[in-house]
Design a protein around this motif. Structure first.
Motif, PDB file in Angstrom:
ATOM      1  N   HIS A  39       3.735   4.515  -7.010  1.00 37.05           N
ATOM      2  CA  HIS A  39       2.673   4.078  -7.925  1.00 37.05           C
ATOM      3  C   HIS A  39       2.970   2.717  -8.547  1.00 37.05           C
ATOM      4  N   GLN A  77       0.822  -1.206   0.000  1.00 38.43           N
ATOM      5  CA  GLN A  77       0.000   0.000   0.000  1.00 38.43           C
ATOM      6  C   GLN A  77       0.858   1.257   0.000  1.00 38.43           C
ATOM      7  N   ALA A  82       1.288   4.179  -3.030  1.00 34.50           N
ATOM      8  CA  ALA A  82       1.115   5.613  -2.789  1.00 34.50           C
ATOM      9  C   ALA A  82       2.386   6.400  -3.102  1.00 34.50           C
TER      10      ALA A  82
END
Length: 232
Positions: free
Chosen positions: A203, A196, A200
């Motif tokens: 990408h 995750q 962020a």
């Protein structure tokens, strides 16, 4: 001589023990064995050699941080002789989604695994921090250009990498991956959490798709990003 029987029994266990890496880290793309894997494999050998294994933990403060100290004690049933090994694992200051008992439990499992590794002389030659793993990572990275290491362009023209440049790129990537794996272990970050954060930050959701710089950037900022998410 005192301890001779238990030493011989331990030697037999070390010789016969096979504890394959049955778990996969989906983000770091490496296989590993857990404490449970080792215990499952060693129990029949302990029984065959007349040994009992006891595992225990204590909490120790070193400086401002707390560590779980795992102790493995091997007992010869016939003689009462013992052999003991210990290992330490630092508790992360915080881990998103985990209460205090889960944080301690994760550190305990980690410490116990490496305590058992030392006691039973388990060979980890393909773990992410080893030369063999680095060489395998280099080979994969070199081969990724055209699907075959022999097809890597030897010319430096038109932006193509030479064999030496490709090897350096692979070496940089392998070093960055090792650094990220160490940070994941140190902070207690899960593969899902790191995925995750990577999505962020750069990408991308897999280290296979990242450059060495992007992996290194992720490793450098992992602890801070985990802290941000914990405070969110």
């Amino acid at each position: 001589m005192e301890g001779k029987a238990i030493n011989a029994a331990l030697m037999a266990v070390q010789r016969d023990l096979k504890a394959p890496k049955s778990n996969t880290n989906s983000f770091g793309k490496y296989r590993y064995r857990s404490c449970e894997d080792i215990l499952e494999a060693v129990k029949p050998l302990l029984n065959e050699n007349g040994l009992v294994l006891l595992l225990g933990d204590t909490i120790e403060q070193i400086g401002s941080r707390y560590y779980v100290k795992a102790t493995a004690t091997l007992i010869d049933v016939a003689t009462g002789d013992t052999i003991t090994n210990t290992a330490l694992a630092r508790e992360p200051e915080e881990k998103k989604g985990s209460d205090a008992s889960q944080v301690t439990g994760a550190a305990s499992s980690y410490a116990r695994k490496y305590c058992l590794n030392g006691l039973f002389a388990i060979d980890d030659t393909k773990d992410p921090d080893t030369d063999e793993y680095r060489r395998e990572s280099q080979n994969r990275a070199v081969a990724s250009g055209n699907g075959n290491a022999n097809n890597v362009p030897r010319s430096g023209g038109n932006g193509a990498q030479t064999g030496a440049q490709a090897a350096k790129t692979a070496n940089d990537k392998a070093s960055a991956v090792r650094a990220l794996n160490e940070e994941m272990k140190r902070t207690g970050a899960s593969g899902k959490e790191v995925q995750q954060i990577a999505e962020a930050m750069v990408h991308k959701s897999s280290v296979n798709d990242m450059t060495a710089y992007e992996v290194a950037l992720l490793a450098k900022n992992l602890e801070a990003e985990l802290a941000k998410r914990a405070g969110a």
